[in-house]
Design a protein around this motif. Structure first.
Motif, short mmCIF file in Angstrom:
data_model
loop_
_atom_site.label_atom_id
_atom_site.label_comp_id
_atom_site.label_asym_id
_atom_site.label_seq_id
_atom_site.Cartn_x
_atom_site.Cartn_y
_atom_site.Cartn_z
N ALA A 62 0.84 -1.20 0.00
CA ALA A 62 0.00 0.00 0.00
C ALA A 62 0.87 1.25 0.00
CB ALA A 62 -0.91 0.00 1.22
N PRO A 63 0.46 2.28 -0.73
CA PRO A 63 1.28 3.49 -0.82
C PRO A 63 1.41 4.21 0.52
CG PRO A 63 -0.89 3.82 -1.84
CD PRO A 63 -0.76 2.36 -1.57
N GLU A 64 0.47 3.94 1.46
CA GLU A 64 0.55 4.61 2.74
C GLU A 64 1.77 4.16 3.54
OE1 GLU A 64 -3.62 4.58 1.36
OE2 GLU A 64 -2.10 3.01 1.66
N LEU A 65 2.27 2.96 3.24
CA LEU A 65 3.41 2.44 3.98
C LEU A 65 4.69 2.78 3.23
CD1 LEU A 65 2.05 -1.08 5.01
CD2 LEU A 65 1.90 1.10 6.23
N ARG A 116 -5.06 1.50 7.99
CA ARG A 116 -6.13 2.49 8.20
C ARG A 116 -5.61 3.71 8.96
NH1 ARG A 116 -10.96 -0.12 11.13
NH2 ARG A 116 -11.97 1.82 10.49
N LEU A 117 -4.75 3.47 9.96
CA LEU A 117 -4.18 4.59 10.70
C LEU A 117 -3.29 5.45 9.81
CD1 LEU A 117 -3.28 3.01 14.15
CD2 LEU A 117 -4.73 5.01 13.78
N ALA A 118 -2.54 4.79 8.93
CA ALA A 118 -1.62 5.53 8.06
C ALA A 118 -2.37 6.46 7.13
CB ALA A 118 -0.77 4.54 7.25
N GLU A 119 -3.61 6.11 6.76
CA GLU A 119 -4.42 7.00 5.92
C GLU A 119 -4.80 8.27 6.67
OE1 GLU A 119 -7.76 4.61 4.88
OE2 GLU A 119 -6.69 3.46 3.34
N ARG A 120 -5.07 8.13 7.99
CA ARG A 120 -5.48 9.28 8.79
C ARG A 120 -4.30 10.03 9.37
NH1 ARG A 120 -10.42 9.32 11.26
NH2 ARG A 120 -9.76 11.44 11.85
N ALA A 121 -3.27 9.32 9.74
CA ALA A 121 -2.12 9.93 10.42
C ALA A 121 -0.85 9.32 9.86
CB ALA A 121 -2.21 9.72 11.93
N PRO A 122 -0.34 9.83 8.77
CA PRO A 122 0.83 9.23 8.12
C PRO A 122 2.04 9.12 9.04
CG PRO A 122 -0.20 10.85 6.70
CD PRO A 122 -0.86 10.99 8.02
N GLU A 123 2.09 9.91 10.09
CA GLU A 123 3.26 9.86 10.97
C GLU A 123 3.40 8.51 11.67
OE1 GLU A 123 -0.03 11.85 13.46
OE2 GLU A 123 0.66 11.82 11.37
N PHE A 131 -10.32 3.64 18.39
CA PHE A 131 -10.20 4.86 19.19
C PHE A 131 -9.10 5.76 18.63
CE2 PHE A 131 -7.86 6.92 22.71
CZ PHE A 131 -8.82 7.86 23.09
N LEU A 132 -7.96 5.17 18.29
CA LEU A 132 -6.87 5.97 17.72
C LEU A 132 -7.24 6.53 16.36
CD1 LEU A 132 -3.84 3.72 18.75
CD2 LEU A 132 -4.58 5.87 19.82
N LEU A 133 -8.05 5.81 15.59
CA LEU A 133 -8.54 6.32 14.30
C LEU A 133 -9.45 7.52 14.52
CD1 LEU A 133 -9.28 3.03 12.35
CD2 LEU A 133 -7.84 4.91 11.54
N ARG A 134 -10.28 7.46 15.57
CA ARG A 134 -11.17 8.59 15.85
C ARG A 134 -10.40 9.78 16.40
NH1 ARG A 134 -14.20 4.42 18.27
NH2 ARG A 134 -13.72 5.18 20.38
N HIS A 135 -9.28 9.50 17.08
CA HIS A 135 -8.52 10.56 17.74
C HIS A 135 -7.04 10.36 17.45
CE1 HIS A 135 -12.20 11.52 19.94
NE2 HIS A 135 -12.32 10.22 20.18
N PRO A 136 -6.61 10.68 16.22
CA PRO A 136 -5.20 10.47 15.86
C PRO A 136 -4.23 11.20 16.77
CG PRO A 136 -6.54 10.99 13.93
CD PRO A 136 -7.40 11.23 15.12
#
Length: 1002
Positions: A24-27, A54-61, A88-93
């Protein structure tokens, strides 16, 4: 880049999907080299990789964390163990910063620090215990929930990355409980801000509300997701109590909504106040005085067991501590309540019984060998011994196990095993709940989920070595270990006290041992200790074996109705049998025999007396075959042999009466073991009586022959329940005496001789013997059913009976003959008499006058023969729906229909009932009701004598006697009330059937 084998080795289930995600390009390309290494430490690598993408899409860091050797394992352990926390982390990056915390920041935080952070999240200000939030409404709830879940992420990171999950389990549970208490404190602050719209803020400020934690939160051993059980207590300053109660209830309700209602950020957990006084029906909040009044007057034993965990969580601290101090003396004295231990054990059984059948094998918490077995055992030991040992006044389970071991109430090895098993089961429970943050205690069924659980329960370094098979094996081993410890650990500490074992084992102080005995149900603990010491003193083989056996035997004895009497009986029997090797071997090698003996001794006064004078009969308890009653032919042969050896004398008759007592004992033991039913009991007892009467007849005739010539052949005809072979223990024998003069004998002289023999039979059966037959229930013969009753001749000739019945027989005599059966004497004479009887009882049917006469007599019996003051609903013989009702209805049907339905020609009430149903004379449902009432009444009648040692036809009124009767009838502990309910119901329904068919009432 990666081979299929690499993915499989790392633990992936869906290799192709994992390959696509890695591309995936996010990684970032630079991170892929570390990905497989990190994912291999995850409990569920598939879930961890999906969550990372999924987290990488919301918070690339987050991708940058993968390359960090310190952060990488922490990240994947969390993402692979909890989909809910990843969400929870997805809702609150912004909360991803938690992953970067160092070990010090992730270490266990104090309760005060957690509360400070929770209150800070809602901007709370004000005096301690009465905070008011700046963030009110939905915003306050949202802020509070985010702050709480951030703490859960931090705790989970510490837990999942621990080198020893079992070691940190208690601190994880404690911190989760402290975080929940902090959330409740912050929710109260938000609630006070919200209530300002409905109540005067000054009134709100005057109300002091304390939230008392119960259950796992009170004990500081909370799960990741669990109801938080609470009790509310309030006080008010210069405020009307009704207003204060209203504000307290409103604040409590608001807090529960703020914590648990749906919202943008989902609710945390349910706040459950149902452990409060009166449960759901009681006031939501009470004053301290109201709480104390309830606990002092109405609280049940289980409520004090629940209060063992009570702890101030939030709100007014001073009020909470006052509550703890007020309930503490009641908690630690509750084991003195009548039936306390039984109530705790009964509660545990109810928990198990209420598990859906399909879930029993999967239950980690409630099933056999589960967490509840540990908790109930530990709590029971605490409550029993905590009255005299303050070191046991701890709330958490692992701490209680430690204190019980250090004080000597549990052996060190058992304590280590119990503690380890409990920690392991709690870790499994935590890991299962972490996945979706849902309340569940069930082992997953899918292999992939089981494999993920196996990996999640291990430290990161051991993940790859654990499989679903290894998980199942260890879990089953743990359950077996817990179940075994649970079943025996409560009784084991008595071993060392009684026997002064070495210091390697458990040793209790005399006071603690007596407290244990008292809690078990021994009313005289000091006396029980004396019996234990007498049984185990010395260095003999018997004493040594008793030291090994007593811990279990004491528990079995305690399960009876009278443990003190049971232990005394056990001591006496053991002393009578001395060093008998078969006795000691039986107790050691046969659990069934030992358990049967203990329960009989503590439940039956009569059988204890019989066993004490015939202790060799204990050997029967080890063999079902030995307990089977002897057949009539066997008894007759045995009695005949004894009489021959003693020349048909009184000394021989003494042995015959001992034989009868022995056979009654065998029958009772077989019934108590569930080997024979009510029909077989009646048959066995009748056979024993018949053999005894036959022996008495033989001796009486021999005495006549010793003086002169025997001129007549006498037979004894059984009547009533003896004739129907439906007697109970200690029943009299209703009989008639029939004789036939021998050829050439003078009729008058033969008549006198027959009367003398009949009189002598009664004397031989009841006269005192030397030496006496101890613990004997004498067999009294009653000839009142003979023609003309007590005014008539004691014995009549066959011809006299024939003439009398032909000319003078009245309806009640025909009815009485329905039960007539030869009991003893010359078979040819008996057969000839039964021909006469059959013509009388079955030959003429019933006229209308006959029916009226039978009904008149029955009504008179009901009115005149019921003892004064007896409750008709509880008299098993003459009461409504009792034995008499059923038997009279059966007999009137036999007299009316036996001519056309020969199958009705039987002396047995139950056989006649079956025939009545088969022939369609009564509906099957009615017959079933009659049979159920008759059977239960018969069992109660027998059980009353067995249990109490006193014959009675009334259901006992004392609790102990009723409980003893109920146990003998097959009810569980505490079943006395259920027996009475069942008896009242059965006889009420039987009475309705009786009135409908006997009197013609609709």
């Amino acid at each position: 880049m990666f081979s299929t084998r690499d993915f499989i080795t790392a633990g992936f289930d869906d290799v192709e999907r994992a390959r696509r995600f890695l591309e995936a390009p996010e990684l970032a390309e630079s991170s892929r080299g570390h990905l497989l290494e990190g994912l291999s430490t995850a409990a569920d690598p598939d879930l961890a990789l999906l969550s990372l993408v999924r987290l990488a899409e919301r918070a690339p860091e987050v991708v940058g964390f993968v390359a960090d050797d310190r952060i990488r394992p922490r990240l994947f352990r969390l993402l692979g163990a909890s989909e809910a926390l990843a969400e929870f982390l997805l809702r609150h990056p912004d909360q991803l910063a938690l992953i970067e915390l160092d070990d010090a920041a992730c270490s266990q935080q104090s309760a005060g620090e957690l509360r400070r952070r929770a209150l800070e999240s809602v901007g709370a200000e004000g005096p301690d215990g009465r905070w008011v939030a700046a963030e009110a409404g939905a915003e306050g709830a949202q802020a509070l929930r985010v702050a709480y879940r951030a703490e859960v992420v931090r705790i989970a990171l510490r837990d999942l990355n621990a080198a020893d999950p079992l070691a940190v389990m208690p601190s994880v549970g404690a911190e989760l409980a402290d975080a929940a208490a902090a959330a409740i404190e912050a929710a109260l602050a938000v609630g006070r801000a919200d209530l300002a719209e409905h109540f005067d803020p000054e009134d709100i400020a005057r109300v002091r509300l304390s939230v008392i934690g119960m259950g796992k939160c009170g004990a500081r051993e909370l799960n990741y997701i669990s109801d938080v059980d609470v009790i509310y207590v309030h006080a008010a300053e210069d405020l009307d109590e009704s207003v204060a109660a209203g504000i307290a209830a409103a604040l409590a309700s608001a807090m529960a909504q703020i914590v648990g209602s749906s919202g943008i950020e989902p609710g945390l957990w349910e706040v459950d106040p149902n452990l409060r006084p009166e449960g759901k029906e009681g006031a939501l909040s009470r004053t301290l005085e109201s709480h104390m009044t309830y606990y002092q007057r109405w609280a049940q034993s289980w409520e004090f067991q629940a209060l063992l965990k009570a702890r101030h969580l939030a709100g007014d601290g001073e009020l909470g501590r006052d509550y703890e101090a007020a309930v503490s003396p009641m908690i630690w004295s509750c084991s003195e309540r009548d039936g306390f231990v039984e109530s705790v054990q009964g509660m545990r059984r109810r928990v198990t019984d209420n598990i859906p059948q399909q879930e029993v094998a999967r239950q980690i918490k409630l099933g056999p060998g589960g967490l509840r077995d540990v908790e109930f055992t530990v709590q029971l030991l605490q409550l029993v011994h905590g009255r005299v040992d303050a070191s046991l006044h701890v709330r958490d389970t692992t701490g209680a196990i430690r204190e019980l071991s250090e004080a000597g109430y549990i052996g060190r090895t058992d304590a280590i095993d119990f503690d380890s098993a409990y920690r392991y089961l709690r870790v499994l429970e935590h890991r299962i709940q972490l996945v979706h943050l849902r309340r569940t205690h069930l082992m997953p069924t899918k292999e992939a989920a089981q494999r993920a659980l196996a990996r999640a329960a291990q430290p990161p370094a051991a993940v790859k070595r654990h499989t679903a098979e290894l998980l199942a094996k260890r879990w089953q081993q743990t359950k077996r270990q817990v179940k075994s410890l649970h079943e025996r650990i409560f009784y084991r500490p008595l071993l060392a006290t009684a026997a002064n074992l070495s210091t390697d084992d458990v040793k209790l102080s005399p006071e603690a041992a007596q407290a244990r005995l008292a809690a078990l149900g021994y009313l005289d603990p000091q006396g029980a200790m004396r019996h234990i010491e007498a049984l185990t003193a010395g260095v003999s083989r018997r004493a040594s074996l008793q030291r090994q056996l007593l811990p279990v035997l004491l528990g079995w004895i305690a399960e009876g109705v009278s443990p003190d009497a049971g232990l005394l009986g056990f001591r006496r029997i053991s002393e009578r049998l001395g060093e008998s090797p078969w006795y000691l071997g039986l107790l050691r090698d046969s659990n069934a025999a030992a358990e049967r003996l203990c329960r009989i001794l503590s439940s039956s006064r009569l059988l204890t007396d019989w066993l004490e004078v015939s202790p060799e009969s204990v050997a029967w308890l080890g063999s079902d075959d030995e307990l089977k009653p002897l057949r009539s032919e066997q008894l007759l042969r045995e009695n005949s042999a004894k009489l021959r050896r003693h020349n048909n004398s009184e000394s021989g008759m003494r042995l015959i009466r001992i034989n009868r007592r022995r056979e009654m004992l065998r029958t009772a033991l077989a019934e108590g073991a569930g080997l024979i039913d009510v029909d077989e009991v009646g048959l066995s007892l009748s056979n024993a009586d018949g053999a005894c009467v036959q022996a008495a007849l033989t001796v009486a005739e021999q005495e006549v022959e010793d003086e002169s010539e025997l001129l007549t052949d006498l037979v004894v005809i059984a009547m009533g329940r003896q004739g129907g072979q439906e007697i109970s223990y200690g029943s009299d024998a209703d009989v008639m005496y029939v004789h036939r003069p021998r050829e050439g004998a003078d009729a008058q002289v033969a008549q006198e001789q027959a009367a003398r023999i009949a009189t002598r039979i009664s004397q031989l059966l009841t006269a005192p013997l030397r030496p006496a037959v101890p613990a004997e229930i004498k067999l009294t013969v009653d000839a009142a059913l003979r023609p003309e009753g007590k005014q008539g001749a004691l014995a009549r000739s066959l011809d006299s009976y024939r003439e009398y019945y032909r000319k003078w027989a009245v309806t009640w005599e025909r009815q009485a003959l329905l039960r007539a059966r030869p009991m003893a004497g010359e078979a040819a004479v008996a057969a000839a008499f039964m021909e006469v009887v059959d013509e009388v009882r079955y030959g003429t049917g019933l006229s209308d006058d006959d029916r009226r006469e039978i009904r008149r007599i029955k009504a008179r019996v009901e009115a005149e023969r019921l003892p004064r003051g007896a409750d008709p609903a509880l008299h098993v013989k003459l009461g409504r729906g009792g034995l008499s009702d059923v038997e009279w209805l059966v007999q009137i049907i036999q007299m009316e229909h036996a001519q056309s339905h020969p199958v009705l020609k039987t002396q047995s009430t139950r056989q006649a009932l079956r025939a009545i149903a088969a022939e369609g004379i009564l509906a099957g449902e009615d017959v079933q009701l009659l049979d159920s009432a008759w059977t239960l009444a018969t069992r109660v009648r027998s059980a009353t004598l067995i249990a109490t040692g006193r014959p009675s036809d009334v259901l006992p009124r004392s609790w102990q006697d009723l409980e003893a009767v109920a146990r003998w009838c097959g009810y569980e502990q505490g079943g006395g009330g259920h027996l009475e309910e069942d008896y009242r119901r059965a006889t009420r329904l039987a009475r309705q059937v009786f009135e409908r068919h006997f009197y013609g009432f609709n």
